[in-house]
Design a protein around this motif. Structure first.
Motif, PDB file in Angstrom:
ATOM      1  N   LEU A 295       0.828  -1.210   0.000  1.00  0.00           N
ATOM      2  CA  LEU A 295       0.000   0.000   0.000  1.00  0.00           C
ATOM      3  C   LEU A 295       0.860   1.257   0.000  1.00  0.00           C
ATOM      4  CD1 LEU A 295      -2.768  -1.070   2.543  1.00  0.00           C
ATOM      5  CD2 LEU A 295      -3.011  -0.823   0.060  1.00  0.00           C
ATOM      6  N   ASP A 296       1.958   1.229   0.743  1.00  0.00           N
ATOM      7  CA  ASP A 296       2.859   2.372   0.764  1.00  0.00           C
ATOM      8  C   ASP A 296       3.461   2.620  -0.623  1.00  0.00           C
ATOM      9  OD1 ASP A 296       2.359   2.655   3.440  1.00  0.00           O
ATOM     10  OD2 ASP A 296       4.235   1.732   4.110  1.00  0.00           O
ATOM     11  N   ALA A 297       3.871   1.542  -1.296  1.00  0.00           N
ATOM     12  CA  ALA A 297       4.426   1.680  -2.644  1.00  0.00           C
ATOM     13  C   ALA A 297       3.373   2.218  -3.600  1.00  0.00           C
ATOM     14  CB  ALA A 297       4.959   0.328  -3.131  1.00  0.00           C
ATOM     15  N   LEU A 298       2.131   1.749  -3.435  1.00  0.00           N
ATOM     16  CA  LEU A 298       1.045   2.219  -4.283  1.00  0.00           C
ATOM     17  C   LEU A 298       0.808   3.715  -4.077  1.00  0.00           C
ATOM     18  CD1 LEU A 298      -1.281   1.670  -6.235  1.00  0.00           C
ATOM     19  CD2 LEU A 298      -2.687   0.997  -4.273  1.00  0.00           C
ATOM     20  N   ALA A 299       0.833   4.146  -2.822  1.00  0.00           N
ATOM     21  CA  ALA A 299       0.623   5.563  -2.527  1.00  0.00           C
ATOM     22  C   ALA A 299       1.737   6.417  -3.122  1.00  0.00           C
ATOM     23  CB  ALA A 299       0.533   5.771  -1.020  1.00  0.00           C
ATOM     24  N   ALA A 300       2.981   5.951  -2.993  1.00  0.00           N
ATOM     25  CA  ALA A 300       4.115   6.705  -3.546  1.00  0.00           C
ATOM     26  C   ALA A 300       4.015   6.785  -5.067  1.00  0.00           C
ATOM     27  CB  ALA A 300       5.429   6.042  -3.131  1.00  0.00           C
TER      28      ALA A 300
ATOM     29  N   MET B  64      12.895  -7.811  -1.858  1.00  0.00           N
ATOM     30  CA  MET B  64      11.543  -7.472  -1.413  1.00  0.00           C
ATOM     31  C   MET B  64      10.998  -6.298  -2.208  1.00  0.00           C
ATOM     32  SD  MET B  64      10.243  -5.822   2.204  1.00  0.00           S
ATOM     33  CE  MET B  64      10.847  -4.176   1.736  1.00  0.00           C
ATOM     34  N   GLY B  65      11.844  -5.299  -2.476  1.00  0.00           N
ATOM     35  CA  GLY B  65      11.419  -4.151  -3.256  1.00  0.00           C
ATOM     36  C   GLY B  65      11.049  -4.526  -4.679  1.00  0.00           C
ATOM     37  N   GLY B  66      11.695  -5.569  -5.207  1.00  0.00           N
ATOM     38  CA  GLY B  66      11.318  -6.067  -6.521  1.00  0.00           C
ATOM     39  C   GLY B  66       9.910  -6.630  -6.508  1.00  0.00           C
ATOM     40  N   LYS B  67       9.586  -7.368  -5.449  1.00  0.00           N
ATOM     41  CA  LYS B  67       8.226  -7.880  -5.313  1.00  0.00           C
ATOM     42  C   LYS B  67       7.227  -6.740  -5.203  1.00  0.00           C
ATOM     43  CE  LYS B  67       5.297 -10.840  -2.434  1.00  0.00           C
ATOM     44  NZ  LYS B  67       5.221 -11.691  -1.225  1.00  0.00           N
TER      45      LYS B  67
ATOM     46  N   ALA C  10       1.344  -5.037 -11.479  1.00  0.00           N
ATOM     47  CA  ALA C  10       0.241  -5.967 -11.714  1.00  0.00           C
ATOM     48  C   ALA C  10      -1.097  -5.360 -11.322  1.00  0.00           C
ATOM     49  CB  ALA C  10       0.479  -7.263 -10.942  1.00  0.00           C
ATOM     50  N   SER C  11      -1.123  -4.604 -10.217  1.00  0.00           N
ATOM     51  CA  SER C  11      -2.383  -4.051  -9.726  1.00  0.00           C
ATOM     52  C   SER C  11      -2.751  -2.731 -10.387  1.00  0.00           C
ATOM     53  CB  SER C  11      -2.318  -3.855  -8.206  1.00  0.00           C
ATOM     54  OG  SER C  11      -1.320  -2.898  -7.861  1.00  0.00           O
ATOM     55  N   GLN C  12      -1.736  -1.982 -10.870  1.00  0.00           N
ATOM     56  CA  GLN C  12      -1.958  -0.674 -11.488  1.00  0.00           C
ATOM     57  C   GLN C  12      -1.173  -0.580 -12.804  1.00  0.00           C
ATOM     58  OE1 GLN C  12      -3.887   1.904 -10.032  1.00  0.00           O
ATOM     59  NE2 GLN C  12      -4.521   0.394  -8.514  1.00  0.00           N
ATOM     60  N   PRO C  13      -1.487  -1.424 -13.783  1.00  0.00           N
ATOM     61  CA  PRO C  13      -0.665  -1.459 -15.005  1.00  0.00           C
ATOM     62  C   PRO C  13      -0.629  -0.135 -15.760  1.00  0.00           C
ATOM     63  CG  PRO C  13      -2.688  -2.735 -15.273  1.00  0.00           C
ATOM     64  CD  PRO C  13      -2.582  -2.403 -13.824  1.00  0.00           C
ATOM     65  N   GLU C  14      -1.674   0.678 -15.624  1.00  0.00           N
ATOM     66  CA  GLU C  14      -1.702   1.947 -16.343  1.00  0.00           C
ATOM     67  C   GLU C  14      -0.744   2.981 -15.759  1.00  0.00           C
ATOM     68  OE1 GLU C  14      -4.469   2.387 -12.897  1.00  0.00           O
ATOM     69  OE2 GLU C  14      -3.983   0.803 -14.339  1.00  0.00           O
ATOM     70  N   ARG C  15      -0.244   2.727 -14.529  1.00  0.00           N
ATOM     71  CA  ARG C  15       0.640   3.696 -13.875  1.00  0.00           C
ATOM     72  C   ARG C  15       2.117   3.325 -13.982  1.00  0.00           C
ATOM     73  NH1 ARG C  15      -3.607   4.317  -9.660  1.00  0.00           N
ATOM     74  NH2 ARG C  15      -4.348   6.466  -9.800  1.00  0.00           N
ATOM     75  N   VAL C  16       2.434   2.198 -14.624  1.00  0.00           N
ATOM     76  CA  VAL C  16       3.829   1.748 -14.708  1.00  0.00           C
ATOM     77  C   VAL C  16       4.190   1.531 -16.167  1.00  0.00           C
ATOM     78  CG1 VAL C  16       5.488  -0.015 -14.009  1.00  0.00           C
ATOM     79  CG2 VAL C  16       3.649   0.648 -12.441  1.00  0.00           C
ATOM     80  N   GLN C  17       5.205   2.269 -16.634  1.00  0.00           N
ATOM     81  CA  GLN C  17       5.589   2.161 -18.047  1.00  0.00           C
ATOM     82  C   GLN C  17       6.736   1.185 -18.275  1.00  0.00           C
ATOM     83  OE1 GLN C  17       7.768   5.435 -19.886  1.00  0.00           O
ATOM     84  NE2 GLN C  17       7.701   6.550 -17.948  1.00  0.00           N
ATOM     85  N   ALA C  18       7.536   0.909 -17.227  1.00  0.00           N
ATOM     86  CA  ALA C  18       8.642  -0.040 -17.356  1.00  0.00           C
ATOM     87  C   ALA C  18       9.060  -0.499 -15.969  1.00  0.00           C
ATOM     88  CB  ALA C  18       9.823   0.599 -18.084  1.00  0.00           C
TER      89      ALA C  18
ATOM     90  N   ARG D 192      -0.844 -12.772 -11.103  1.00  0.00           N
ATOM     91  CA  ARG D 192      -0.505 -11.352 -11.008  1.00  0.00           C
ATOM     92  C   ARG D 192       0.560 -10.975 -12.030  1.00  0.00           C
ATOM     93  NH1 ARG D 192       1.309 -11.191  -5.091  1.00  0.00           N
ATOM     94  NH2 ARG D 192       1.510 -13.421  -5.486  1.00  0.00           N
ATOM     95  N   LEU D 193       1.557 -11.814 -12.210  1.00  0.00           N
ATOM     96  CA  LEU D 193       2.608 -11.506 -13.177  1.00  0.00           C
ATOM     97  C   LEU D 193       2.066 -11.441 -14.604  1.00  0.00           C
ATOM     98  CD1 LEU D 193       5.454 -13.735 -11.717  1.00  0.00           C
ATOM     99  CD2 LEU D 193       5.447 -11.234 -11.796  1.00  0.00           C
ATOM    100  N   LYS D 194       1.070 -12.247 -14.908  1.00  0.00           N
ATOM    101  CA  LYS D 194       0.473 -12.231 -16.250  1.00  0.00           C
ATOM    102  C   LYS D 194      -0.281 -10.944 -16.519  1.00  0.00           C
ATOM    103  CE  LYS D 194       0.137 -17.161 -17.287  1.00  0.00           C
ATOM    104  NZ  LYS D 194      -0.767 -18.310 -17.585  1.00  0.00           N
ATOM    105  N   ALA D 195      -0.648 -10.227 -15.455  1.00  0.00           N
ATOM    106  CA  ALA D 195      -1.364  -8.954 -15.624  1.00  0.00           C
ATOM    107  C   ALA D 195      -0.432  -7.793 -15.950  1.00  0.00           C
ATOM    108  CB  ALA D 195      -2.160  -8.632 -14.362  1.00  0.00           C
ATOM    109  N   ILE D 196       0.877  -8.020 -15.839  1.00  0.00           N
ATOM    110  CA  ILE D 196       1.846  -6.946 -16.069  1.00  0.00           C
ATOM    111  C   ILE D 196       2.022  -6.702 -17.568  1.00  0.00           C
ATOM    112  CG2 ILE D 196       4.281  -6.301 -15.826  1.00  0.00           C
ATOM    113  CD1 ILE D 196       4.282  -7.822 -13.162  1.00  0.00           C
ATOM    114  N   LYS D 197       1.849  -5.453 -17.971  1.00  0.00           N
ATOM    115  CA  LYS D 197       2.007  -5.073 -19.376  1.00  0.00           C
ATOM    116  C   LYS D 197       3.342  -4.387 -19.638  1.00  0.00           C
ATOM    117  CE  LYS D 197      -2.184  -6.504 -19.883  1.00  0.00           C
ATOM    118  NZ  LYS D 197      -2.377  -7.881 -20.414  1.00  0.00           N
ATOM    119  N   ALA D 198       3.968  -3.850 -18.602  1.00  0.00           N
ATOM    120  CA  ALA D 198       5.183  -3.057 -18.767  1.00  0.00           C
ATOM    121  C   ALA D 198       6.355  -3.926 -19.215  1.00  0.00           C
ATOM    122  CB  ALA D 198       5.535  -2.366 -17.451  1.00  0.00           C
ATOM    123  N   PRO D 199       7.175  -3.442 -20.150  1.00  0.00           N
ATOM    124  CA  PRO D 199       8.423  -4.151 -20.465  1.00  0.00           C
ATOM    125  C   PRO D 199       9.279  -4.230 -19.206  1.00  0.00           C
ATOM    126  CG  PRO D 199       8.420  -1.947 -21.417  1.00  0.00           C
ATOM    127  CD  PRO D 199       7.034  -2.179 -20.911  1.00  0.00           C
ATOM    128  N   THR D 200       9.922  -5.382 -19.020  1.00  0.00           N
ATOM    129  CA  THR D 200      10.596  -5.656 -17.745  1.00  0.00           C
ATOM    130  C   THR D 200      12.022  -6.141 -17.971  1.00  0.00           C
ATOM    131  OG1 THR D 200       8.479  -6.264 -16.728  1.00  0.00           O
ATOM    132  CG2 THR D 200      10.488  -7.013 -15.619  1.00  0.00           C
TER     133      THR D 200
END
Length: 255
Positions: A60-65, A84-87, A94-102, A190-198
């Motif tokens: 939740l903290d990461a989401l808020a940031a 842990m930060g990678g997770k 995965a939860s907010q794919p529109e907010r992460v570009q890579a 959850r990983l399948k929901a990720i659209k961002a290039p990784t």
């Protein structure tokens, strides 16, 4: 960390804080606005009750940031996380794919073997409860040594930094609480929901999260690149950060 350009959010590992990212941040902030997240209880973050320092709360903290950074720039962020930060970073994507570009995931946590799903990764011996009250510096050094491929890379300055961080109020209790509460879950949906290039980046001699996990992620992510770095352990951004920075910068420039 500052800088101008596309927003980058850095998320640290258990037992770390945002300042461990300094070599990475300084290399990126000429083209990016770089923000290092101190998870609650670590680094410069406000000291809180260890009971609130949970995996869910960190997410939740990461989401808020990420929301704040997205709102400030009005564009998706680049998430970079270690262990842990990678997770936290891939869970955010995965939860907010529109907010992460890579995404740049450095030896990310969170991909157990199928047989281990639903189990606890480890039981914390009762004697470990003593670290809440007594923490010899020698024990700190011995606990960190396996994270380095070359023992010489663990100098006194690094040991002192970890030692000081672990003595901060609530931190050791929180580490024990999280260890006891952790249950392996299936990451695949959850990983399948990720659209961002990784970018998946690992030290080949990682003794904490083995580099073979990179293939597990690559098999599921829709768009990923894997870089394995020889003669490096788990702490890629601290042992020899220049070895991974070239791959990170090339990846971000191309996305």
């Amino acid at each position: 960390f500052g800088g101008t350009g596309s927003p980058v959010l850095l998320s640290h590992a258990t037992g770390f804080h945002a300042h461990c990212w300094e070599p990475v941040a300084h290399a990126l902030n000429s083209h990016h606005h770089v923000v290092g997240l101190d998870h609650r209880g670590y680094g410069d973050a406000e000291t809180v009750d260890p009971a609130t320092m949970t995996w869910d709360q960190y997410g939740l903290d990461a989401l808020a940031a990420a929301r704040d950074l997205y709102a400030e720039h009005n564009e998706p962020i680049i998430g970079i996380g270690h262990s842990m930060g990678g997770k936290m970073a891939w869970s955010l994507a995965a939860s907010q794919p529109e907010r992460v570009q890579a995404l740049v995931l450095m030896a990310p946590d969170g991909f157990p073997e199928t047989k281990d799903i639903g189990t606890k990764p480890y039981e914390v011996p009762a004697i470990m409860g003593l670290i809440k009250y007594v923490l010899p510096k020698y024990l700190v050094r011995k606990s960190i040594e396996p994270a380095f491929a070359e023992a010489d890379a663990l100098n006194d300055a690094l040991v002192n930094r970890y030692f000081d961080m672990l003595r901060a109020p609530g931190v050791r209790g929180a580490i024990l609480n999280r260890s006891n509460q952790t249950i392996y879950t299936d990451p695949v949906p959850r990983l399948k929901a990720i659209k961002a290039p990784t970018l998946l980046i690992w030290g080949e001699q990682d003794q904490m999260i083995p580099s073979t996990n990179a293939q597990s992620y690559a098999n599921v992510l829709s768009n990923s690149t894997t870089v394995l770095i020889p003669k490096l352990g788990h702490l890629l951004q601290e042992e020899q950060p220049e070895k991974g920075l070239t791959a990170v910068i090339q990846f971000l420039d191309s996305h």
